[in-house]
Each structure stands twice: as C-alpha cells, then as structure tokens.
Design a protein around this motif. Structure first.
Motif, PDB file in Angstrom:
ATOM      1  N   GLU A 192       0.854  -1.191   0.000  1.00  0.00           N
ATOM      2  CA  GLU A 192       0.000   0.000   0.000  1.00  0.00           C
ATOM      3  C   GLU A 192       0.889   1.240   0.000  1.00  0.00           C
ATOM      4  OE1 GLU A 192      -2.229   0.445   3.646  1.00  0.00           O
ATOM      5  OE2 GLU A 192      -0.415   0.301   4.890  1.00  0.00           O
ATOM      6  N   LEU A 193       0.301   2.364  -0.381  1.00  0.00           N
ATOM      7  CA  LEU A 193       1.012   3.639  -0.350  1.00  0.00           C
ATOM      8  C   LEU A 193       0.375   4.529   0.719  1.00  0.00           C
ATOM      9  CD1 LEU A 193       1.311   4.411  -4.177  1.00  0.00           C
ATOM     10  CD2 LEU A 193       3.207   3.839  -2.653  1.00  0.00           C
ATOM     11  N   ILE A 194       1.211   5.101   1.569  1.00  0.00           N
ATOM     12  CA  ILE A 194       0.747   6.085   2.554  1.00  0.00           C
ATOM     13  C   ILE A 194       1.449   7.399   2.201  1.00  0.00           C
ATOM     14  CG2 ILE A 194       0.505   6.655   5.002  1.00  0.00           C
ATOM     15  CD1 ILE A 194      -0.663   3.918   4.621  1.00  0.00           C
ATOM     16  N   ILE A 195       0.669   8.406   1.817  1.00  0.00           N
ATOM     17  CA  ILE A 195       1.268   9.710   1.494  1.00  0.00           C
ATOM     18  C   ILE A 195       1.285  10.562   2.759  1.00  0.00           C
ATOM     19  CG2 ILE A 195       1.249  11.692  -0.085  1.00  0.00           C
ATOM     20  CD1 ILE A 195       1.314   8.941  -1.533  1.00  0.00           C
ATOM     21  N   ALA A 196       2.489  10.869   3.232  1.00  0.00           N
ATOM     22  CA  ALA A 196       2.677  11.701   4.428  1.00  0.00           C
ATOM     23  C   ALA A 196       2.819  13.148   3.969  1.00  0.00           C
ATOM     24  CB  ALA A 196       3.917  11.236   5.192  1.00  0.00           C
ATOM     25  N   ASP A 197       1.717  13.890   4.015  1.00  0.00           N
ATOM     26  CA  ASP A 197       1.633  15.215   3.397  1.00  0.00           C
ATOM     27  C   ASP A 197       1.687  16.318   4.462  1.00  0.00           C
ATOM     28  OD1 ASP A 197       0.980  17.512   2.027  1.00  0.00           O
ATOM     29  OD2 ASP A 197      -0.791  16.675   1.020  1.00  0.00           O
ATOM     30  N   ASP A 198       2.787  17.055   4.456  1.00  0.00           N
ATOM     31  CA  ASP A 198       3.052  18.084   5.468  1.00  0.00           C
ATOM     32  C   ASP A 198       2.392  19.421   5.125  1.00  0.00           C
ATOM     33  OD1 ASP A 198       4.078  19.368   7.674  1.00  0.00           O
ATOM     34  OD2 ASP A 198       6.129  19.508   6.921  1.00  0.00           O
ATOM     35  N   GLY A 199       1.098  19.367   4.729  1.00  0.00           N
ATOM     36  CA  GLY A 199       0.341  20.617   4.559  1.00  0.00           C
ATOM     37  C   GLY A 199       0.245  21.147   3.144  1.00  0.00           C
ATOM     38  N   SER A 200       0.319  20.270   2.133  1.00  0.00           N
ATOM     39  CA  SER A 200       0.212  20.736   0.740  1.00  0.00           C
ATOM     40  C   SER A 200      -1.183  21.278   0.447  1.00  0.00           C
ATOM     41  CB  SER A 200       0.477  19.581  -0.233  1.00  0.00           C
ATOM     42  OG  SER A 200       1.747  19.025  -0.024  1.00  0.00           O
ATOM     43  N   ASP A 201      -1.277  22.091  -0.627  1.00  0.00           N
ATOM     44  CA  ASP A 201      -2.590  22.598  -1.050  1.00  0.00           C
ATOM     45  C   ASP A 201      -3.319  21.526  -1.882  1.00  0.00           C
ATOM     46  OD1 ASP A 201      -1.595  22.747  -3.734  1.00  0.00           O
ATOM     47  OD2 ASP A 201      -0.766  24.741  -3.340  1.00  0.00           O
ATOM     48  N   ASP A 202      -4.473  21.889  -2.434  1.00  0.00           N
ATOM     49  CA  ASP A 202      -5.355  20.921  -3.105  1.00  0.00           C
ATOM     50  C   ASP A 202      -4.770  20.260  -4.347  1.00  0.00           C
ATOM     51  OD1 ASP A 202      -7.292  21.089  -1.239  1.00  0.00           O
ATOM     52  OD2 ASP A 202      -8.559  22.519  -2.323  1.00  0.00           O
ATOM     53  N   ARG A 203      -3.738  20.855  -4.942  1.00  0.00           N
ATOM     54  CA  ARG A 203      -3.144  20.252  -6.158  1.00  0.00           C
ATOM     55  C   ARG A 203      -2.602  18.854  -5.861  1.00  0.00           C
ATOM     56  NH1 ARG A 203       1.478  24.108  -7.549  1.00  0.00           N
ATOM     57  NH2 ARG A 203       1.568  24.054  -5.274  1.00  0.00           N
ATOM     58  N   THR A 204      -2.058  18.691  -4.662  1.00  0.00           N
ATOM     59  CA  THR A 204      -1.517  17.379  -4.280  1.00  0.00           C
ATOM     60  C   THR A 204      -2.636  16.358  -4.122  1.00  0.00           C
ATOM     61  OG1 THR A 204       0.486  18.284  -3.298  1.00  0.00           O
ATOM     62  CG2 THR A 204      -0.260  16.155  -2.441  1.00  0.00           C
ATOM     63  N   LYS A 205      -3.737  16.758  -3.499  1.00  0.00           N
ATOM     64  CA  LYS A 205      -4.887  15.868  -3.329  1.00  0.00           C
ATOM     65  C   LYS A 205      -5.411  15.421  -4.705  1.00  0.00           C
ATOM     66  CE  LYS A 205      -9.408  15.411  -1.098  1.00  0.00           C
ATOM     67  NZ  LYS A 205      -9.970  14.665  -2.230  1.00  0.00           N
ATOM     68  N   THR A 206      -5.457  16.354  -5.655  1.00  0.00           N
ATOM     69  CA  THR A 206      -5.926  16.042  -7.009  1.00  0.00           C
ATOM     70  C   THR A 206      -5.048  14.968  -7.649  1.00  0.00           C
ATOM     71  OG1 THR A 206      -6.744  18.305  -7.245  1.00  0.00           O
ATOM     72  CG2 THR A 206      -6.454  17.065  -9.275  1.00  0.00           C
ATOM     73  N   VAL A 207      -3.727  15.107  -7.512  1.00  0.00           N
ATOM     74  CA  VAL A 207      -2.771  14.131  -8.067  1.00  0.00           C
ATOM     75  C   VAL A 207      -3.003  12.745  -7.443  1.00  0.00           C
ATOM     76  CG1 VAL A 207      -0.306  13.470  -7.993  1.00  0.00           C
ATOM     77  CG2 VAL A 207      -0.961  15.756  -8.764  1.00  0.00           C
ATOM     78  N   ILE A 208      -3.183  12.712  -6.126  1.00  0.00           N
ATOM     79  CA  ILE A 208      -3.388  11.438  -5.413  1.00  0.00           C
ATOM     80  C   ILE A 208      -4.711  10.798  -5.846  1.00  0.00           C
ATOM     81  CG2 ILE A 208      -3.731  10.375  -3.133  1.00  0.00           C
ATOM     82  CD1 ILE A 208      -1.832  12.660  -2.055  1.00  0.00           C
ATOM     83  N   ASP A 209      -5.781  11.609  -5.935  1.00  0.00           N
ATOM     84  CA  ASP A 209      -7.094  11.095  -6.351  1.00  0.00           C
ATOM     85  C   ASP A 209      -7.041  10.517  -7.767  1.00  0.00           C
ATOM     86  OD1 ASP A 209      -8.080  11.826  -3.901  1.00  0.00           O
ATOM     87  OD2 ASP A 209      -9.125  13.627  -4.596  1.00  0.00           O
ATOM     88  N   GLU A 210      -6.345  11.208  -8.661  1.00  0.00           N
ATOM     89  CA  GLU A 210      -6.252  10.735 -10.056  1.00  0.00           C
ATOM     90  C   GLU A 210      -5.503   9.412 -10.130  1.00  0.00           C
ATOM     91  OE1 GLU A 210      -5.078  13.645 -12.938  1.00  0.00           O
ATOM     92  OE2 GLU A 210      -7.027  14.616 -12.725  1.00  0.00           O
ATOM     93  N   PHE A 211      -4.408   9.298  -9.370  1.00  0.00           N
ATOM     94  CA  PHE A 211      -3.641   8.051  -9.360  1.00  0.00           C
ATOM     95  C   PHE A 211      -4.497   6.918  -8.794  1.00  0.00           C
ATOM     96  CE2 PHE A 211      -0.947   4.994  -7.099  1.00  0.00           C
ATOM     97  CZ  PHE A 211      -0.173   4.528  -8.149  1.00  0.00           C
ATOM     98  N   SER A 212      -5.206   7.191  -7.700  1.00  0.00           N
ATOM     99  CA  SER A 212      -6.047   6.178  -7.041  1.00  0.00           C
ATOM    100  C   SER A 212      -7.106   5.617  -7.980  1.00  0.00           C
ATOM    101  CB  SER A 212      -6.723   6.769  -5.805  1.00  0.00           C
ATOM    102  OG  SER A 212      -5.752   7.122  -4.858  1.00  0.00           O
ATOM    103  N   LYS A 213      -7.673   6.504  -8.817  1.00  0.00           N
ATOM    104  CA  LYS A 213      -8.706   6.072  -9.768  1.00  0.00           C
ATOM    105  C   LYS A 213      -8.155   5.075 -10.776  1.00  0.00           C
ATOM    106  CE  LYS A 213     -11.180  10.329  -9.910  1.00  0.00           C
ATOM    107  NZ  LYS A 213     -11.103  11.552 -10.708  1.00  0.00           N
ATOM    108  N   GLN A 214      -6.905   5.279 -11.196  1.00  0.00           N
ATOM    109  CA  GLN A 214      -6.318   4.459 -12.262  1.00  0.00           C
ATOM    110  C   GLN A 214      -5.574   3.235 -11.739  1.00  0.00           C
ATOM    111  OE1 GLN A 214      -3.782   7.390 -13.978  1.00  0.00           O
ATOM    112  NE2 GLN A 214      -5.483   8.695 -14.578  1.00  0.00           N
ATOM    113  N   SER A 215      -5.337   3.165 -10.432  1.00  0.00           N
ATOM    114  CA  SER A 215      -4.470   2.120  -9.889  1.00  0.00           C
ATOM    115  C   SER A 215      -5.223   1.178  -8.961  1.00  0.00           C
ATOM    116  CB  SER A 215      -3.318   2.779  -9.132  1.00  0.00           C
ATOM    117  OG  SER A 215      -2.570   1.812  -8.452  1.00  0.00           O
TER     118      SER A 215
END
Length: 273
Positions: A36-59
């Motif tokens: 599994e992947l755990i993204i440890a995100d130290d306060g990024s803005d919504d662009r990072t969430k968008t990238v993670i959501d897009e990857f999750s959809k395809q993977s």
C-alpha cells in the motif's frame, strides 16, 4: 487481524504535485504489487490531493492520504501519523521527489532481515533531465539507464554505478562503500515494530538529519543497519531547498548529540506522548 500486505510504502511530500505524479506512477508499475502507499503530506494545497485522487482512480494500489495543516516544516510529525496509518508489518520510507525503479519494492522485500533496517541511496538527476521526465520515460525505465542519461547530458561520474542492474556488482559495491548505513528517509526500510519500539520520529526535529536520529535510537536498541544503496534504486528529481536553515540544523545536532551521549532508545517526543 494481521494484514496480508507485504509492505507499506510511506512517501513524504509538500507542495510538489508535478514530481509526486511521476513518483506515484513509478509505484504503479512495480514488479511487486502487494503493498500500500501512505502519502505523508506536510500541509500541501489541493493540487496534491488532485494528483493522489487521479492516481487512485487508475491504480489497484490502496492509497491513504495523511495530511496536516501547513505550520512550517513538520515532517517528523506527519511521518509519525503515517506510521500509525500503515497496515503492513514492514515499512519502506521514501520522498515524493524520488522515482522508484520497477524492482524497488521487490528488492527491499527480498533483502529484509529480522532486527535489521535497509539503508538505500538515490541518484540525483540534473535539473534539465528532471524537467524532461515523463510517465512514458518511467514506463521504459530510461531514467535508470546510464547510457540514456549520458545522452541527455547527465554528467559522467562514479555515482552512475548506483544504477547498476547487476546483483553481483551491487552486492560488491554495497560491501565496499565507505558510506555508513543510516536512516535516510529518501530510501530506507525497517520492520514496523522496530520503529514503534523507539517511539517513532522525534517531533522536535526540524529540517536536517531529522530522519538520521530515529535510526540512531534504533541502532542503540540493537537494530542492525545494512547498506543496500546499490540494490534499491531510485532517482532524485532536482529541486531547491528553501526550508534549509542553520537554527534548525543546530537544534537537530543538539538532539542527536544527546541521543548519542545517553545511548537513547526512546524519545518522549514521538508517537506516544
């Protein structure tokens, strides 16, 4: 219930969505898929969430996004939260600017040993090559190919040996390297129980050696560190380091000196307070 996952890969990130998209892509094509992947995100803005959501959809890989408010450099805090969120008994730590070779997870798992942490390295790409990396280049594993990199203008150096595909050469270089095996958060793995026993990362620590200190406590507690820098391969994308500051590094050195002097095996400033 014990998890059947072979590993939890913990990726730390902060506002580098373009790099993170490439890094996540490299985990989508691993030869070992039971992690599994755990993204440890130290306060990024919504662009990072968008990238993670897009990857999750395809993977098919399960991705957990652990986020905290941006209150300056708090990487040790978010890493502790990520450890708690992880479901596997074996943890691989890396950064959101390090693209993993296709055998990265499999190699960490192949080399793991009881009461042992694996200390990997990384190969730094030039700024020009970093900007030119695409998902297609990762699919073809060209960014791990010495000849391709040299053609793109990467400077020739002994460090290119870090990209060797030969297990024999890798084993030899791991044995011969003068570089000490340490806990370097860009490429390191350990048993979850070993890092929990020392209470995780010291949350007082700022940027600069903050990951080394947890390794020093683990060593004091009898965990061996094994050098695998020529076996577990990742390439590091170029970026500036605006968060570097002398005050933080001085504080970190002070904490590390105390850990060494007292042979500390536990921090009161970790996961359990």
């Amino acid at each position: 219930m014990k998890s059947s996952l072979k590993a939890s890969v913990i990726i730390s990130t902060y506002n580098q969505p373009k790099w993170l998209a490439l890094v996540l892509h490299s985990y989508g094509i691993q030869t070992e898929s039971n992690f599994e992947l755990i993204i440890a995100d130290d306060g990024s803005d919504d662009r990072t969430k968008t990238v993670i959501d897009e990857f999750s959809k395809q993977s098919n890989i399960n991705v957990t996004h652990v986020w905290q408010e941006d209150e300056g450099f708090q990487k040790t805090k978010i890493l502790n939260k990520a450890i708690i969120a992880s479901n596997a008994e074996y943890l691989i730590f890396t950064d959101g600017d390090c693209i993993a070779r296709a055998d990265f997870v499999a190699t960490h798992l192949r080399l793991k040993q009881t009461s042992c942490a694996l200390s990997g390295g990384y190969f730094k790409l030039s700024e020009k090559i970093s900007q030119s990396i695409t998902k297609e280049i990762i699919d073809g594993q060209k960014c791990f190919d010495k000849q391709w990199l040299l053609k793109q203008g990467q400077a020739k150096s002994f460090k290119l040996n870090k990209l060797t595909k030969s297990k024999l050469k890798a084993n030899l270089l791991n044995t011969l390297t003068p570089t000490k095996a340490t806990f370097d958060g860009m490429n390191v793995s350990c048993h979850k129980k070993d890092i929990l026993t020392v209470n995780g990362f010291d949350e007082r620590m700022q940027y600069g050696g903050e990951d080394r200190e947890v390794g020093e406590r683990m060593m004091n507690n009898g965990v061996r560190f094994k050098q695998v820098r020529y076996s577990t391969i990742c390439v590091h994308l170029h970026h500036e380091r605006p968060y570097k500051n002398e005050e933080a590094e001085t504080l970190n050195l002070k904490i590390r000196k105390e850990t060494k002097k007292n042979k500390s095996t536990y921090t009161k400033f970790g996961i359990k307070r």
